[in-house]
Design a protein around this motif. Structure first.
Motif, PDB file in Angstrom:
ATOM      1  N   SER A 146      25.006 -15.191  12.817  1.00 11.80           N
ATOM      2  CA  SER A 146      24.316 -16.253  12.089  1.00 11.80           C
ATOM      3  C   SER A 146      24.992 -17.599  12.338  1.00 11.80           C
ATOM      4  O   SER A 146      24.332 -18.637  12.448  1.00 11.80           O
ATOM      5  CB  SER A 146      24.265 -15.951  10.591  1.00 11.80           C
ATOM      6  OG  SER A 146      25.560 -15.970  10.010  1.00 11.80           O
ATOM      7  N   ARG A 147      26.309 -17.576  12.447  1.00 14.27           N
ATOM      8  CA  ARG A 147      27.044 -18.799  12.786  1.00 14.27           C
ATOM      9  C   ARG A 147      26.754 -19.217  14.221  1.00 14.27           C
ATOM     10  O   ARG A 147      26.568 -20.399  14.519  1.00 14.27           O
ATOM     11  CB  ARG A 147      28.541 -18.557  12.593  1.00 14.27           C
ATOM     12  CG  ARG A 147      29.407 -19.760  12.918  1.00 14.27           C
ATOM     13  CD  ARG A 147      30.883 -19.425  12.813  1.00 14.27           C
ATOM     14  NE  ARG A 147      31.694 -20.478  13.391  1.00 14.27           N
ATOM     15  CZ  ARG A 147      32.845 -20.297  14.023  1.00 14.27           C
ATOM     16  NH1 ARG A 147      33.328 -19.064  14.133  1.00 14.27           N
ATOM     17  NH2 ARG A 147      33.520 -21.303  14.524  1.00 14.27           N
ATOM     18  N   LEU A 148      26.712 -18.236  15.129  1.00 15.96           N
ATOM     19  CA  LEU A 148      26.423 -18.526  16.529  1.00 15.96           C
ATOM     20  C   LEU A 148      25.019 -19.102  16.693  1.00 15.96           C
ATOM     21  O   LEU A 148      24.790 -19.970  17.546  1.00 15.96           O
ATOM     22  CB  LEU A 148      26.576 -17.262  17.369  1.00 15.96           C
ATOM     23  CG  LEU A 148      26.302 -17.406  18.873  1.00 15.96           C
ATOM     24  CD1 LEU A 148      27.251 -18.419  19.511  1.00 15.96           C
ATOM     25  CD2 LEU A 148      26.430 -16.046  19.568  1.00 15.96           C
ATOM     26  N   ALA A 149      24.081 -18.638  15.879  1.00 20.11           N
ATOM     27  CA  ALA A 149      22.706 -19.139  15.956  1.00 20.11           C
ATOM     28  C   ALA A 149      22.651 -20.645  15.718  1.00 20.11           C
ATOM     29  O   ALA A 149      21.912 -21.376  16.392  1.00 20.11           O
ATOM     30  CB  ALA A 149      21.828 -18.408  14.941  1.00 20.11           C
ATOM     31  N   MET A 150      23.430 -21.113  14.761  1.00 19.68           N
ATOM     32  CA  MET A 150      23.467 -22.543  14.457  1.00 19.68           C
ATOM     33  C   MET A 150      24.151 -23.325  15.586  1.00 19.68           C
ATOM     34  O   MET A 150      23.668 -24.379  16.001  1.00 19.68           O
ATOM     35  CB  MET A 150      24.203 -22.771  13.142  1.00 19.68           C
ATOM     36  CG  MET A 150      23.580 -22.040  11.964  1.00 19.68           C
ATOM     37  SD  MET A 150      24.507 -22.221  10.427  1.00 19.68           S
ATOM     38  CE  MET A 150      24.204 -23.945  10.054  1.00 19.68           C
ATOM     39  N   ASN A 151      25.254 -22.795  16.104  1.00 26.75           N
ATOM     40  CA  ASN A 151      25.975 -23.486  17.167  1.00 26.75           C
ATOM     41  C   ASN A 151      25.215 -23.457  18.488  1.00 26.75           C
ATOM     42  O   ASN A 151      25.399 -24.346  19.334  1.00 26.75           O
ATOM     43  CB  ASN A 151      27.363 -22.878  17.345  1.00 26.75           C
ATOM     44  CG  ASN A 151      28.277 -23.168  16.171  1.00 26.75           C
ATOM     45  OD1 ASN A 151      28.202 -24.230  15.570  1.00 26.75           O
ATOM     46  ND2 ASN A 151      29.136 -22.224  15.821  1.00 26.75           N
ATOM     47  N   SER A 152      24.365 -22.445  18.668  1.00 24.09           N
ATOM     48  CA  SER A 152      23.558 -22.376  19.891  1.00 24.09           C
ATOM     49  C   SER A 152      22.571 -23.537  19.956  1.00 24.09           C
ATOM     50  O   SER A 152      22.250 -24.034  21.042  1.00 24.09           O
ATOM     51  CB  SER A 152      22.806 -21.047  19.952  1.00 24.09           C
ATOM     52  OG  SER A 152      23.701 -19.970  20.044  1.00 24.09           O
ATOM     53  N   VAL A 153      22.082 -23.953  18.812  1.00 30.74           N
ATOM     54  CA  VAL A 153      21.174 -25.105  18.777  1.00 30.74           C
ATOM     55  C   VAL A 153      21.906 -26.346  19.270  1.00 30.74           C
ATOM     56  O   VAL A 153      21.383 -27.142  20.055  1.00 30.74           O
ATOM     57  CB  VAL A 153      20.636 -25.329  17.348  1.00 30.74           C
ATOM     58  CG1 VAL A 153      19.793 -26.605  17.292  1.00 30.74           C
ATOM     59  CG2 VAL A 153      19.815 -24.137  16.896  1.00 30.74           C
ATOM     60  N   THR A 154      23.140 -26.495  18.827  1.00 29.53           N
ATOM     61  CA  THR A 154      23.956 -27.636  19.256  1.00 29.53           C
ATOM     62  C   THR A 154      24.167 -27.625  20.761  1.00 29.53           C
ATOM     63  O   THR A 154      24.181 -28.684  21.408  1.00 29.53           O
ATOM     64  CB  THR A 154      25.333 -27.609  18.547  1.00 29.53           C
ATOM     65  OG1 THR A 154      25.136 -27.566  17.137  1.00 29.53           O
ATOM     66  CG2 THR A 154      26.153 -28.825  18.909  1.00 29.53           C
ATOM     67  N   MET A 155      24.315 -26.419  21.331  1.00 30.36           N
ATOM     68  CA  MET A 155      24.507 -26.295  22.784  1.00 30.36           C
ATOM     69  C   MET A 155      23.187 -26.350  23.546  1.00 30.36           C
ATOM     70  O   MET A 155      23.174 -26.262  24.770  1.00 30.36           O
ATOM     71  CB  MET A 155      25.242 -24.985  23.101  1.00 30.36           C
ATOM     72  CG  MET A 155      26.685 -24.948  22.643  1.00 30.36           C
ATOM     73  SD  MET A 155      27.592 -23.478  23.210  1.00 30.36           S
ATOM     74  CE  MET A 155      26.802 -22.186  22.222  1.00 30.36           C
ATOM     75  N   GLY A 156      22.067 -26.441  22.813  1.00 27.67           N
ATOM     76  CA  GLY A 156      20.761 -26.516  23.452  1.00 27.67           C
ATOM     77  C   GLY A 156      20.184 -25.177  23.856  1.00 27.67           C
ATOM     78  O   GLY A 156      19.198 -25.123  24.602  1.00 27.67           O
ATOM     79  N   ASP A 157      20.782 -24.074  23.392  1.00 33.16           N
ATOM     80  CA  ASP A 157      20.303 -22.730  23.751  1.00 33.16           C
ATOM     81  C   ASP A 157      19.459 -22.185  22.601  1.00 33.16           C
ATOM     82  O   ASP A 157      19.871 -21.290  21.852  1.00 33.16           O
ATOM     83  CB  ASP A 157      21.483 -21.814  24.028  1.00 33.16           C
ATOM     84  CG  ASP A 157      21.070 -20.518  24.721  1.00 33.16           C
ATOM     85  OD1 ASP A 157      19.858 -20.254  24.806  1.00 33.16           O
ATOM     86  OD2 ASP A 157      21.967 -19.770  25.151  1.00 33.16           O
ATOM     87  N   ILE A 158      18.256 -22.731  22.466  1.00 34.73           N
ATOM     88  CA  ILE A 158      17.381 -22.351  21.357  1.00 34.73           C
ATOM     89  C   ILE A 158      16.888 -20.916  21.504  1.00 34.73           C
ATOM     90  O   ILE A 158      16.690 -20.204  20.511  1.00 34.73           O
ATOM     91  CB  ILE A 158      16.201 -23.332  21.260  1.00 34.73           C
ATOM     92  CG1 ILE A 158      16.731 -24.719  20.885  1.00 34.73           C
ATOM     93  CG2 ILE A 158      15.167 -22.862  20.245  1.00 34.73           C
ATOM     94  CD1 ILE A 158      15.680 -25.799  20.877  1.00 34.73           C
ATOM     95  N   SER A 159      16.726 -20.454  22.736  1.00 32.46           N
ATOM     96  CA  SER A 159      16.254 -19.080  22.945  1.00 32.46           C
ATOM     97  C   SER A 159      17.241 -18.069  22.371  1.00 32.46           C
ATOM     98  O   SER A 159      16.839 -17.025  21.858  1.00 32.46           O
ATOM     99  CB  SER A 159      16.033 -18.813  24.435  1.00 32.46           C
ATOM    100  OG  SER A 159      17.253 -18.948  25.155  1.00 32.46           O
ATOM    101  N   LEU A 160      18.539 -18.381  22.437  1.00 31.25           N
ATOM    102  CA  LEU A 160      19.541 -17.478  21.863  1.00 31.25           C
ATOM    103  C   LEU A 160      19.418 -17.453  20.334  1.00 31.25           C
ATOM    104  O   LEU A 160      19.534 -16.394  19.713  1.00 31.25           O
ATOM    105  CB  LEU A 160      20.952 -17.918  22.260  1.00 31.25           C
ATOM    106  CG  LEU A 160      22.108 -17.066  21.722  1.00 31.25           C
ATOM    107  CD1 LEU A 160      21.973 -15.611  22.181  1.00 31.25           C
ATOM    108  CD2 LEU A 160      23.458 -17.631  22.158  1.00 31.25           C
TER     109      LEU A 160
END
Length: 242
Positions: free
Chosen positions: A171-185
């Motif tokens: 759940s934490r990674l999901a939020m940080n993935s948005v920051t990295m631009g990896d919305i699919s993750l």
């Protein structure tokens, strides 16, 4: 005149107690020695895994290789040593000493596998794969959920608690993935956590600790749902993924 005779206590009683006290001290010292090494390897694995929040999915390969080589593999060796030693003594007399360490190791294995690591020739690494409890036992070289004999093993409770730790970290990674631009993750994590939580609802658990941890998963689900909702409002989720 009657003579007073004292009641003599058999000294073997105290010799027996002393011998068992010394044996228990030796067992605890050996377990602490093994667990110190095990926890050091687990800390190494989790230290590497903490970098996933700033590493794009396309570049996770080398990082996961470090996790496996420097953390998980040495930890597996420590588990083998622990299993060999602990199986000589009653499991439920000492298992509280290592259960948290075992849970942390299983969690590290689950997260590494989910991200595409710990692959084998028969099961190559793939993003989003959940490691089954039987596979955990195979990797560690120990039995799971033993009921027919008293020996070291992986319990179902340890596996489930590790799954709840996994949902928290994802759940934490999901939020940080948005920051990295990896919305699919982020979308993939959302679907996985929802499926896992739905599976948890099918379990009839007696352990209060496990039940409370599973109840907390709904907050992990909500955290990711809020991220997905925000992305949807901004039209940032491709239709195929939505």
């Amino acid at each position: 005149m009657a003579s007073n005779t004292g009641v003599m206590i058999d000294p073997e009683i105290f010799q027996y107690l002393q011998a068992h006290a010394e044996e228990q001290t030796e067992v605890n010292d050996k377990l602490n020695q093994i667990l110190t090494g095990l926890n050091r390897h687990i800390s190494t694995a989790q230290g590497h895994l903490s970098r996933i929040h700033a590493t794009p999915t396309s570049k996770l390969g080398p990082l996961l290789a470090e996790v496996e080589k420097e953390g998980i593999k040495p930890a597996v060796e420590s588990i083998g040593e622990l299993s060999k030693f602990a199986s000589s003594y009653p499991y439920y007399k000492y298992n509280q000493k290592w259960t948290r360490s075992v849970q942390n190791l299983i969690y590290s294995m689950l997260l590494t596998t989910w991200l595409g690591g710990l692959g084998t020739e028969s099961r190559p690494g793939e993003l989003g794969r959940l490691l089954r409890i039987e596979e955990v036992g195979e990797i560690l070289g120990v039995p799971v959920n033993l009921e027919d004999r008293d020996a070291f093993h992986i319990t179902i409770e340890e596996y489930i608690l590790s799954l709840t730790d996994l949902t928290d970290e994802l759940s934490r990674l999901a939020m940080n993935s948005v920051t990295m631009g990896d919305i699919s993750l982020t979308v993939r994590i959302s679907a996985f956590i929802k499926d896992l939580f739905a599976g948890f609802q099918l379990l009839n658990l007696k352990n209060d600790v496990v039940r409370r941890k599973i109840d907390a998963v709904k907050y992990h689900v909500k955290k990711v749902e809020d991220v997905i909702y925000d992305l949807s409002l901004r039209n940032l989720i491709p239709k195929a993924e939505a």
